[in-house]
Design an enzyme around this catalytic site. Structure first.
Site, short mmCIF file in Angstrom:
data_model
loop_
_atom_site.label_atom_id
_atom_site.label_comp_id
_atom_site.label_asym_id
_atom_site.label_seq_id
_atom_site.Cartn_x
_atom_site.Cartn_y
_atom_site.Cartn_z
NE ARG A 65 -3.93 1.88 2.47
CZ ARG A 65 -4.24 2.53 3.60
NH1 ARG A 65 -3.59 2.29 4.71
NH2 ARG A 65 -5.21 3.42 3.60
CG HIS A 91 -1.36 5.50 0.36
ND1 HIS A 91 -1.97 5.78 1.56
CD2 HIS A 91 -2.26 4.76 -0.33
CE1 HIS A 91 -3.17 5.23 1.59
NE2 HIS A 91 -3.36 4.60 0.45
CG HIS A 114 -8.45 -3.11 -1.42
ND1 HIS A 114 -9.42 -2.16 -1.58
CD2 HIS A 114 -7.32 -2.42 -1.10
CE1 HIS A 114 -8.92 -0.95 -1.37
NE2 HIS A 114 -7.64 -1.08 -1.09
CG ASN A 133 -0.81 8.28 4.10
OD1 ASN A 133 -1.16 7.25 3.50
ND2 ASN A 133 -0.28 9.31 3.48
#
Ligand code: HEM
Length: 485
Positions: free
Chosen positions: A79, A83, A210, A111
């Site tokens: 992840r 980001h 996911h 975050n």
């Protein structure tokens, strides 16, 4: 359970097979090769072939160690790459702690108390530094880590193009703006990916990440109790699964309670996520919408979800292609950015801080009269004089932080600056720097290499001598200069 076993077996298997290979070659038949695009962006797989051939094996060992501590770490590490890349490109800006001249991304909505795994990146970077000092960027480490996290969880492999450098700035506001929110509907998701130059298939395949990891209740509470202000749950959740979510996240319960994003196999990278979407057992609204909203006229998306639910290899191939594309987002290459320290800009590395209070003044930047760019509407040249409001001294290196404003510089201008910056400290030390443009204000910052003397001493051997100018949105320009000498 069967899927879990498979994941464990494939983990052990992959560890053995990859461990016996060379540091560079993952000659799996299934490895997705670097696309032409990566090369176009100046990235290549053998970027560190001579300077740091061990980088792949060091990173692999670091990710393995992280997963050994907790399987979820694979998801968290993957992840981080997403980001990072969605905010000013894949430049490790996500990793930077707040600095005197910016608020970093770690406290952005997506975050804060959510992004995790930073400590493993620090450990990996430290091992890489030990083997190859000042060579490998944190941005490249994030890219390799993401691939390894997927491979070690049973997912696809791909060649990781390298050569990115690390950002000199970060932005919480940009993170809040660009990282998609779990309440987004399909059109919002599509436009957030489009803003990055990524298409519908990239969206559908990348969000397949996911299939690993967890969500906190707070990220989907609205969906299960009060979808779109209706005081009812989202109608597109299968009732049995909705009950599970209600049990896990009761009203006024702990918002940080964790729910697996793929309830059946959160530890393995497989196509379980898409099976969940088809059976309306998605956790986040942004996930469910890929299947439910697709009915309302988004041709192709629902079909893609169904295809990936049926054909794991098709998902793997598509995911690998898309993550390579994501990894190409606006890399800093050449002499842009730095080979950084991950959490701290090199020029802010503390060495015995002292309290001497320096006051700098900057003035005298002029735009040449023959410049075709007119960043200052009042004329080509503008002299300004502003006070640096904060400053620090670390050993012989002095850092000034300047907070002023340039109300007349237009957003996004490429400014052809030429002139001098003069600095004067409160105790009379003076310095002059030559400045030469053009400087691109369409990036959040413009980097100006400077050279000169300070207190009669020349800047020989100085590693970071930069002045940054940042501008704000809506035409309001906030001046910000950093002098690291
Ligand atoms: C499409 C838009 C996306 C949205 C709205 C979204 C949103 C979220 C949210 C809300 C969480 C749970 C965070 C929490 O509650 O603390 C999460 C977790 C996660 N996301 Fe996404 N995400 C998106 C796309 C992606 C992509 C493209 C990737 C990677 C390629 C990714 C990888 C992950 C992973 C692996 C987790 C689990 C992390 C962990 O367990 O620590 N997501 N995401």
């Amino acid at each position: 359970m069967a899927r879990l076993n498979l994941a464990i077996i494939s983990l052990v298997f992959l560890g053995t097979v990859l461990g016996s290979r060379g540091q560079y070659e993952y000659d799996d038949d299934n490895v997705v090769a670097i696309s032409e695009n990566s090369t176009l962006y100046g990235l290549s797989e053998d970027f560190y072939r001579h300077a740091c051939p061990q980088v792949y094996s060091i990173v692999r060992a670091g990710v393995e160690a992280a997963i050994k501590i907790q399987q979820r770490n694979a998801a968290s590490l993957l992840r981080l790459f997403f980001h990072d890349c969605f905010v000013q490109g894949c430049d490790a800006s996500l990793l930077l702690d707040d600095a005197p001249f910016f608020i970093g991304e770690k406290t952005a909505a997506a975050n804060n108390q959510s992004a995790r795994g930073f400590e493993f990146i620090d450990v990996i970077k430290a091992s890489v530094e030990e083997a190859c000092p000042l060579t490998v960027s944190c941005a490249d480490i994030l890219a390799i880590v993401a691939r390894d996290a997927v491979v070690l969880s049973g997912g696809p492999n791909w060649e990781v193009a390298l050569g990115r450098r690390d950002s000199l700035t970060a932005s919480r506001a940009a993170s809040d703006h660009f990282i998609p929110d779990p309440t987004y509907d399909l059109p919002q998701l599509l436009s957030s990916f489009q803003a990055m130059g990524l298409g519908a298939e990239d969206l559908v395949s990348l969000v397949g990440a996911h299939t690993m990891g967890f969500s906190r209740c707070t990220s989907f509470e609205q969906r299960i109790y009060n979808q779109s202000g209706t005081h009812h749950p989202d109608l597109n959740i299968e009732p049995g699964f909705l009950k599970q979510l209600h049990d896990r996240c009761p009203p006024h319960g702990d918002p940080n309670t964790l729910q697996p994003l793929d309830w059946e196999s959160p530890a393995s990278f497989d196509n379980g996520y898409y099976k969940n979407l088809v059976s309306q057992s998605a956790v986040l609204h942004s996930d469910g919408t890929l299947y439910s909203e697709a009915i309302a006229g988004f041709a192709g998306i629902r079909e893609l979800v169904e295809k990936f639910a049926e054909d794991e290899q098709a998902f793997f191939a598509s995911f690998a292609r898309s993550i390579v594309r994501m990894g190409n987002l606006r890399p800093l290459i050449g002499d842009k950015g730095e080979i950084g320290h991950c959490d701290l800009l090199n020029c802010l590395l503390p060495r015995s801080p002292s309290s001497r209070n320096l006051v700098y003044y900057i003035h005298g930047i002029r735009v040449p009269a023959n410049s075709s760019q007119r960043p200052f509407p009042n004329g080509y040249g503008e002299v300004f004089r502003n006070k640096i409001t904060e400053s620090y001294e670390y050993d012989s290196r002095q850092i000034g932080v300047y907070q002023g404003s340039y109300p007349t510089v237009r957003d996004g201008s490429v400014v052809s600056l030429r002139g001098t910056i003069s600095l004067a400290t409160s105790d009379g030390v003076r310095a002059r720097f030559n400045v030469r443009g053009p400087y691109d204000f369409s990036q959040l910052t413009s980097i100006m290499p400077i050279s000169g003397t300070l207190g009669g001493r020349s800047f020989l051997g100085i590693q970071n001598a930069t002045v940054l100018f940042a501008y704000g949105r809506n035409g309001v320009v906030k001046g910000q200069a950093k002098i690291c000498v």
